[in-house]
Design an enzyme around this catalytic site. Sequence first.
Site, short mmCIF file in Angstrom:
data_model
loop_
_atom_site.label_atom_id
_atom_site.label_comp_id
_atom_site.label_asym_id
_atom_site.label_seq_id
_atom_site.Cartn_x
_atom_site.Cartn_y
_atom_site.Cartn_z
N CYS B 571 0.88 -1.17 0.00
CA CYS B 571 0.00 0.00 0.00
C CYS B 571 0.91 1.21 0.00
O CYS B 571 1.28 1.77 1.00
CB CYS B 571 -0.94 -0.02 1.18
N THR B 572 1.24 1.62 -1.17
CA THR B 572 2.36 2.52 -1.40
C THR B 572 2.27 3.82 -0.64
O THR B 572 1.20 4.38 -0.44
CB THR B 572 2.41 2.86 -2.88
#
Lengths: 246, 710
Positions: B571-572
């Site tokens: 989940c950048t």
Amino acid sequence: MDLKEAVKDKIPWDGTLPLNEFSLSASTFSDKWKMFNHSFPPWLWNPCPKHHLNSSHKVEGYLSLENVCLVKSCEEEKNHGSLSWKAESNISQAEEPFDHATLVCPEFEANHYDFHIVYSPSYRVPVLYFRSYYSDGQPLPLSEIEKDLPGHSAELLLESKWTFITQEEHPYLNRPWYKLHPCGTRDWMKLLLSDTYTSSNKNFIEQYLVSWFSVVGQVVGLKISLEMLNIEEKKLFETTASDIFE
Amino acid sequence: MAESKSNHQSLLQFAPMQSSVDEGFWHKLSSLKLNKLGIDDSPIPITGFYAPCSHPRVSNYLTLLAESLPSESSEASLIPEPSHGNRNRCSVPGILYNTNTVESFSALDIQNLLKEEARKIWDDIQSGRAVEDCSVLSRFLVISFADLKKWSFHYWFAFPALMLDPPATLVNLSPASQWLSIEEAGSLSAACNEWRGSKSTADIPFFLVTIDPNSRATVRLLKDWEACQSDDHKILFGFYDPCHLPNNPGWPLRNLLALISAKWNLKSVQFFCYRENRGFADMSLSLVGEALITVPQGWKDAIPNAVGWELNNKGKKGPRRISLAQSMDPTRLAVSAADLNLKLMRWRALPSLDLSALSSLRCLLLGAGTLGCQVARMLMAWGVRKITLVDNGKVAMSNPLRQSLYTLDNCLNGGEFKATAAVESLKRIFPAVEAEGIVMAIPMPGHPIDSKDQDSVINDCRRLHDLIDSHDAVFLLTDTRESRWLPTLLCANANKITMTAALGFESFLVMRHGAGPFSSAGDLSAETANSSSSDSCGKDANGKHRLGCYFCNDVVAPTDSTSNRTLDQQCTVTRPGLAPIASALAVELLVGILHHPQGIFAEADINNSVSGASENPLGILPHQIRGSLSQFSQMSLIGYSSSSCTACCHTVVSEYRNRGMEFILEAINHPTYLEDVTGLTELMKSATKFSLDWDKEIDNEDEDEDCFEI
């Protein structure tokens, strides 16, 4: 004419009109108009108390010239016509007595114009606001107004760097009016008047609106009489007015 | 004494009164209805204004202004403000019946309404009030219906006129300057100007004129009638005449004659139609006439009949309708304000700005997250109106901070679908936007699917194909690399303008994809027949070097990049400033393409290219922009298409064209299929024979390509 050299030793002027000089300039303008422009009704001053953060306690206002009529011929289509009333049959016409005394006459259609000269505090120049309506009060769309503008004006509006019609809220009446956008005004006022400007020249302030209107009025077909300009301005007007519209 | 114009008797015909309603009246009525009256439809007393005609060719009208209506303040009861008439506005009392529905409007009993108002006038005449306050002679009636959804107003005026039965006849009528002597005319002019110039009398529309044997004219109030009876004085009944016609008096004379007959029983009446020119009395426009009244003895015992409903624009007896949507509808006002901004930009700074190209452009945004929200807003700011957003996710609690179209409300109850929430948000910002939201997942290679899902995936692929076909520009704004593969392929196939924006932690990439392999600069719409030249160096049918796509620099195919990664990589996380910067650049780059004569075929400029700047007023048109926040720098690069590109090379697009969904499914289900097809596998094999620097470069490229978007 190289204006830069002419104004070298004078205080550089930015082309604007100070707020507190607007009403003075306005009264000079309307007086001269009354004197020299007989084909039109006079401009009226409308005072408006308004609360600005930076305003002086002076009452502000604007100039108005209203109900200038442009008469059209009968044949011109009234394309703002009302919806055909489907329920016409509902109205019992039989009951109303036939009235011989009412004249049935063809009406001339006229386009009515209202012009306001309003001061813009952000640009510090006067702005010409206008609106148009048919005789029954319905507003004219811009496409129709453009047909009423003088011939050269239509091209002017498309190509000119200095004049541009936009629709914005009237600052006092809170309704959309058309206006000639003011962002080029100070530039061409500088062109027009730099030569005669000195900070102590009272006459100059009074003449500001007259000079301004000599240019702006042309766009909407309101020509001022050249008598309204003084001699130096007349010369200037003839030479620079064409520059302005290049 | 001047000669009369004509001596034969004919019916006295009056020019009807006409109505003019200022826009401000409708604004005020709408406001009154919305804020104060609600559904109360009891009659409203209003004030009308008219003045003597002041133009030789245009009549004056009975006008309604904003001031005609009572004040909205809740303390004031519903009475009109005491009207301060002035010389341009004589106020007359009126009544407004404003209905709540168009049905009740057409059901109004107009005959009775007219009778009622006529009765009021008659009562005022009988009681003497009309002599004291003569403006009541011009009492009027309006019925209306205000459609506040469409901003249109139906209305109908009546100007009740009591009928003389039999009607009055005209003995003669001529301009006042002819009927009067020169001295009399001069004196009357002056007297009228004085009357009109004085605040106390300027707005009194009916009066008496007496002219003494010395040619001196005096203007007096109607109630002085008894007092000014004198044998050697001429007496005229004067009134402000709004009509301009030279052969007919205006409407107000009708009720004046009725008054004269009922009150003073005169049979012969000299009347004076007072008209002005440019604000001053004009005796050549004003008329003097003589009328004969022949009503029978008992005429005034019963209320006379009345007429007076105004004819509409078509000359028929019926209501009028006016539409004010242009100036009252907030949506329209928003649209014209937005257009104003763009027009100002074009006028002041960028004359070659193509506003119609922008407003007709159909944009497809794949991804409605951080990048998607910003891109959508930027597009609207540029005047783009047609926006489609595709996203299968829901708005999560952390989203509103970085995804500028969402607020907390969108996150509640599990979260709305982003595509729908985004569209609603866009409409709240600018109601005229034509936005559509599509909740759909984008099929990705390297994410194998179960056979039971196969049909729906094929559907999604087809749907995506159709979406791309039906739009002009596509933005790839999703959060994984592999989700960009299929759209890139489809765009290359359809030769659509494609913008990619991708984010790292503190770096971004914005690029425009090159033209598709089957495209020709000469024929943009369809593939050319001679595109058989399967180029090995990425040339299009024109032989020109195509610019690359997002995948052209890859030497590995997009595969599943999301599994086997730690949470923070999955989940950048990116620096918040990146997304707005990248989105803005992507949109500006698109606008640049639109203004470039070669469009999608435009060659790439780099920063120091001089020629590019002078051609396009919007500046240079790079291929790729790579930026770094840690350096606060960005640079433009050029990457040409690779003939082994897994997304846009000739081979791949041909396979898609020939085998369609079968090809797609293979790519989705078999991780190495694409590499085999493009020959990358072979390339890799030969590459690994040589070691050293080559591998390191690949690693660096890999990291750059691992751009995720939150």
